[in-house]
Design a protein around this motif. Structure first.
Motif, PDB file in Angstrom:
ATOM      1  N   PRO A 133     -68.092   3.264  -4.901  1.00 48.53           N
ATOM      2  CA  PRO A 133     -68.789   2.095  -4.350  1.00 48.53           C
ATOM      3  C   PRO A 133     -68.269   2.032  -2.888  1.00 48.53           C
ATOM      4  O   PRO A 133     -67.592   0.846  -2.668  1.00 48.53           O
ATOM      5  N   THR A 175     -69.692   1.440   0.855  1.00 44.13           N
ATOM      6  CA  THR A 175     -70.949   1.279   1.703  1.00 44.13           C
ATOM      7  C   THR A 175     -70.540   1.847   3.070  1.00 44.13           C
ATOM      8  O   THR A 175     -69.457   1.777   3.512  1.00 44.13           O
ATOM      9  N   ASP A 191     -68.661  -0.494   4.725  1.00 43.93           N
ATOM     10  CA  ASP A 191     -67.200  -0.454   4.549  1.00 43.93           C
ATOM     11  C   ASP A 191     -66.535   0.626   5.169  1.00 43.93           C
ATOM     12  O   ASP A 191     -65.421   0.660   5.854  1.00 43.93           O
ATOM     13  N   LEU A 248     -60.156  -4.878   2.365  1.00 46.66           N
ATOM     14  CA  LEU A 248     -61.440  -5.106   2.246  1.00 46.66           C
ATOM     15  C   LEU A 248     -61.901  -5.878   0.940  1.00 46.66           C
ATOM     16  O   LEU A 248     -62.923  -6.415   0.905  1.00 46.66           O
ATOM     17  N   TRP A 249     -60.875  -5.936  -0.095  1.00 46.25           N
ATOM     18  CA  TRP A 249     -61.196  -6.939  -1.116  1.00 46.25           C
ATOM     19  C   TRP A 249     -61.506  -8.392  -0.849  1.00 46.25           C
ATOM     20  O   TRP A 249     -62.129  -8.912  -1.428  1.00 46.25           O
ATOM     21  N   THR A 257     -55.516  -2.073  -9.054  1.00 43.64           N
ATOM     22  CA  THR A 257     -55.525  -1.703  -7.459  1.00 43.64           C
ATOM     23  C   THR A 257     -54.958  -0.331  -7.234  1.00 43.64           C
ATOM     24  O   THR A 257     -56.066   0.517  -6.538  1.00 43.64           O
ATOM     25  N   VAL A 309     -58.412   6.901  -8.585  1.00 45.49           N
ATOM     26  CA  VAL A 309     -59.982   7.217  -8.818  1.00 45.49           C
ATOM     27  C   VAL A 309     -60.772   8.102  -7.790  1.00 45.49           C
ATOM     28  O   VAL A 309     -61.278   9.209  -7.731  1.00 45.49           O
ATOM     29  N   ASN A 310     -60.583   7.245  -6.792  1.00 46.44           N
ATOM     30  CA  ASN A 310     -61.529   7.607  -5.555  1.00 46.44           C
ATOM     31  C   ASN A 310     -61.101   8.928  -4.822  1.00 46.44           C
ATOM     32  O   ASN A 310     -61.796   9.701  -4.480  1.00 46.44           O
ATOM     33  N   ARG A 348     -65.513   1.117 -10.562  1.00 43.38           N
ATOM     34  CA  ARG A 348     -66.546   2.190 -10.040  1.00 43.38           C
ATOM     35  C   ARG A 348     -67.979   1.934 -10.364  1.00 43.38           C
ATOM     36  O   ARG A 348     -68.732   2.090  -9.552  1.00 43.38           O
ATOM     37  N   ALA A 380     -69.286  -1.875  -9.500  1.00 45.29           N
ATOM     38  CA  ALA A 380     -69.487  -2.421  -8.238  1.00 45.29           C
ATOM     39  C   ALA A 380     -70.500  -1.681  -7.319  1.00 45.29           C
ATOM     40  O   ALA A 380     -70.806  -0.373  -7.587  1.00 45.29           O
ATOM     41  N   ARG A 381     -70.786  -2.303  -6.165  1.00 45.44           N
ATOM     42  CA  ARG A 381     -71.536  -1.726  -5.195  1.00 45.44           C
ATOM     43  C   ARG A 381     -71.101  -1.703  -3.757  1.00 45.44           C
ATOM     44  O   ARG A 381     -71.599  -1.282  -2.919  1.00 45.44           O
ATOM     45  N   SER A 382     -69.736  -2.111  -3.705  1.00 46.23           N
ATOM     46  CA  SER A 382     -69.069  -2.214  -2.433  1.00 46.23           C
ATOM     47  C   SER A 382     -67.540  -1.927  -2.512  1.00 46.23           C
ATOM     48  O   SER A 382     -66.944  -2.366  -3.649  1.00 46.23           O
ATOM     49  N   ALA A 383     -66.889  -1.641  -1.361  1.00 51.00           N
ATOM     50  CA  ALA A 383     -65.258  -1.500  -1.511  1.00 51.00           C
ATOM     51  C   ALA A 383     -64.851  -3.054  -1.929  1.00 51.00           C
ATOM     52  O   ALA A 383     -63.510  -3.027  -2.317  1.00 51.00           O
ATOM     53  N   CYS A 384     -65.481  -4.162  -1.654  1.00 51.74           N
ATOM     54  CA  CYS A 384     -65.137  -5.392  -1.983  1.00 51.74           C
ATOM     55  C   CYS A 384     -64.995  -5.512  -3.605  1.00 51.74           C
ATOM     56  O   CYS A 384     -64.067  -5.939  -4.133  1.00 51.74           O
ATOM     57  N   VAL A 436     -65.370  -3.630  -5.743  1.00 50.78           N
ATOM     58  CA  VAL A 436     -64.910  -2.670  -6.840  1.00 50.78           C
ATOM     59  C   VAL A 436     -63.353  -3.217  -7.077  1.00 50.78           C
ATOM     60  O   VAL A 436     -62.864  -3.090  -8.099  1.00 50.78           O
ATOM     61  N   PHE A 437     -62.726  -3.836  -6.212  1.00 52.78           N
ATOM     62  CA  PHE A 437     -61.429  -4.339  -6.259  1.00 52.78           C
ATOM     63  C   PHE A 437     -61.531  -5.381  -7.398  1.00 52.78           C
ATOM     64  O   PHE A 437     -60.860  -5.627  -8.315  1.00 52.78           O
ATOM     65  N   TRP A 438     -62.346  -6.481  -7.452  1.00 53.52           N
ATOM     66  CA  TRP A 438     -62.364  -7.509  -8.235  1.00 53.52           C
ATOM     67  C   TRP A 438     -62.874  -7.161  -9.574  1.00 53.52           C
ATOM     68  O   TRP A 438     -62.598  -7.724 -10.648  1.00 53.52           O
TER      69      TRP A 438
END
Lengths: 248, 318
Positions: free
Chosen positions: A85, A87, A90, A101-102, B58, B64-65, B254, B257-261, B263-265
């Motif tokens: 994920p 974008t 990002d 970014l979080w 974290t 994973v990425n 992963r 989530a839909r963004s790098a922000c 995915v963390f939460w």
């Protein structure tokens, strides 16, 4: 060479694991023009690009006319999980934003990302996942990333490989437009002779050494292409077609 | 005469008592289950799980990425040899009775840095380099342990391999929790500074270099951080399942989530709920905490896959 040189290479040689990849390459990259580096597979095109970027050790010298020239780089591919994920926003923000970014993306960073996407006609891709972009879209986004560095020189490694015809045409038009508007020096490694004939104003043919260089019309002829590529499989008819197309 | 480290251990223990006990009390207040109000060891376990979850989620996103699961697995297995080295050291009078965690930590970090250094300088593929190091390290651990047991240098049962293999967070001490707390703060500060740049390096190291990012420094720091997190988490999760704790919350995140922000939460939510949920369920059914935690995380992963399928169906029907 008519115009001033942006980069001067003198006797640049690269040896990797005992194999000589480049040998005494001496050439000049003209400023504010699109230079194409062509040559057979294994001829050292990408190695030359990596040497200019100082990513690999080399002997000889590579000097930039403009001191502290800023360089943008568009790599051939990104290595990532296509389902990740991440974008486009990002991707454009992550190298420059100090806050992780979080915690999200600041409005200022977001607006800057949109501005650069607009320059490559890709503002509609802002919130699209990076892994869902087509080859052409990804190249445009990577170009936007490179332009964010406010470079005077942009290096592109096989920018149109794996891109469909329409995407290739759009990308090359953008390169031409960006190069003229921003007066950039562009260096592009490519296999695509149609792209070379249409968009490059200077060509360097590499096969370990510089084989030929100059304006595409003067340097890249059917005979010279057949000489450079012949042993590695470029069909003589292709070379003739290219040369014929270029003359038109 | 006491060795220097024994003085330090006594000081550390006193600090831990002063810092950890109030934290445990506060945390127990948030979990309205009698056992967690009553037993100190469960409160300590809860704090341990709450500290480990964000670390794993974290660092797991990066695992994973950038497909580093095998690397994490190799580091996990190096803990076995670290434990063997710790046992060996404890035979020397100066280290007698010492907790094996520092030895595991140093050994794990050393292995991670060695793999990174060799991978950077060799043209062998990453998988081969990691495989060779993992095999060598496990063989060394087995060699040491077999020598110690067969020659009766240590008595059978002197080393608790069950805790090490399967994890046993309820045996975590205040001193270990203080170390974990301080390490967690330091690790999250490092991640806060390096997270974005590590993402760029993962996408293309050459591109990162042209942007002025010092790739080598970040790669070594990340390897050391991952190794340290694995060593701390092994106490709770165990060697056998440590990679799962890194991968499953991140893989679920992963999918959600839909963004790098986000995915963390999402990763944090899945990891925290899995560790706390796993601890509660394991207390209720008297099961191993590590495996129960992973099973809760697996439920999250299954749900996340359903979400992905539904999302794809919705997208294709438009």
């Amino acid at each position: 060479m008519g115009s001033q040189a942006a980069i001067t290479l003198e006797n640049v040689s690269v040896r990797q694991q005992g194999v000589r990849i480049l040998e005494s390459v001496t050439t000049q990259i003209p400023a504010r023009q699109v230079t194409a580096i062509i040559g057979p597979n294994g001829g050292g095109k990408t190695t030359l690009l990596r040497a200019i970027l100082r990513l690999i050790p080399f002997s000889g010298s590579i000097s930039f006319t403009e001191p502290n020239a800023r360089i943008g780089y568009v790599p051939q591919r990104l290595e990532f999980d296509r389902g990740a994920p991440i974008t486009v926003r990002d991707f454009l923000v992550m190298p420059r934003q100090r806050v992780p970014l979080w915690f999200g993306v600041s409005r200022q960073r977001r607006e800057r990302a949109v501005e650069f996407l607009r320059q490559v006609r890709a503002e509609h891709l802002l919130m699209r996942p990076l892994g869902k972009l087509s080859g052409g879209e990804l190249q445009r986004v990577q170009l936007a990333q490179a332009l964010q560095e406010e470079p005077s020189i942009v290096l592109l490694d096989e920018p149109v490989s794996g891109v469909d015809v329409a995407g290739e045409q759009l990308f090359c038009e953008l390169l031409e437009q960006v190069s003229q508007v921003r007066r950039l020096t562009m260096i592009m490694v490519t296999h695509d002779l149609a792209v070379v004939s249409r968009y490059a104003s200077h060509v360097i043919c590499i096969n370990r050494r510089v084989q030929r260089e100059g304006h595409p019309r003067e340097v890249v002829t059917a005979d010279s292409l057949a000489t450079i590529y012949g042993a590695t499989g470029l069909d003589r008819a292709d070379a003739a077609t290219f040369a014929e197309g270029d003359r038109r | 005469m006491q060795a220097w480290w024994q003085h330090f251990a006594a000081f550390w223990s006193a600090c831990a008592e002063a810092v950890i006990a109030p934290l445990c009390d506060a945390l127990a207040f948030l979990v309205p289950i009698d056992a967690f109000q009553e037993f100190d060891f469960l409160q300590r376990a809860l704090l341990g799980m709450v500290l480990i979850a964000p670390l794993c989620s974290t660092v797991g996103i990066q695992v994973v990425n950038f497909r580093l699961a095998f690397f994490a697995e190799a580091i996990g297995h190096s803990a076995f040899t670290g434990l063997a080295v710790g046992v060996l050291l404890s035979l020397f009078p100066v280290f007698e009775g010492m907790n094996p965690l520092p030895a595991m930590l140093f050994f794990g970090v050393a292995v991670a840095l060695s793999i990174t250094a060799y991978r950077r300088s060799s043209d062998l593929s990453s998988d081969v380099v990691i495989g060779v190091f993992q095999s060598a390290v496990i063989a060394l651990g087995l060699f040491i342990i077999s020598y110690l047991l067969e020659n009766r240098v240590v008595r059978a049962g002197a080393v608790n391999f069950d805790t090490f293999l399967f994890g046993n967070v309820v045996t975590i001490s205040n001193s270990e929790l203080l170390a974990l707390l301080l390490f967690s703060i330091a690790a999250m500060v490092v991640q806060g500074f390096a997270y974005n740049r590590l993402m760029v390096i993962g996408l293309n190291a050459d591109m990162a270099r042209t942007m002025g990012i010092r790739v080598a420094i970040y790669e070594y720091c990340y390897a050391a951080l991952l190794a340290a997190i694995v060593m701390f988490a092994i106490k709770a999760i165990g060697v056998l399942l440590i990679t799962a704790m890194l991968v499953i919350p991140a893989a679920s995140a992963r999918n959600f989530a839909r963004s790098a922000c986000s995915v963390f939460w999402w990763g944090l939510l899945v990891a925290l709920s899995s560790t706390i949920g796993g601890l509660i369920v394991s207390e209720r059914f008297a099961t191993a905490t590590g495996s129960t935690t992973i099973l809760v995380a697996v439920v999250w992963f299954v749900v996340s896959n359903v979400v992905v399928r539904l999302r794809n169906l919705t997208a294709s029907s438009r």
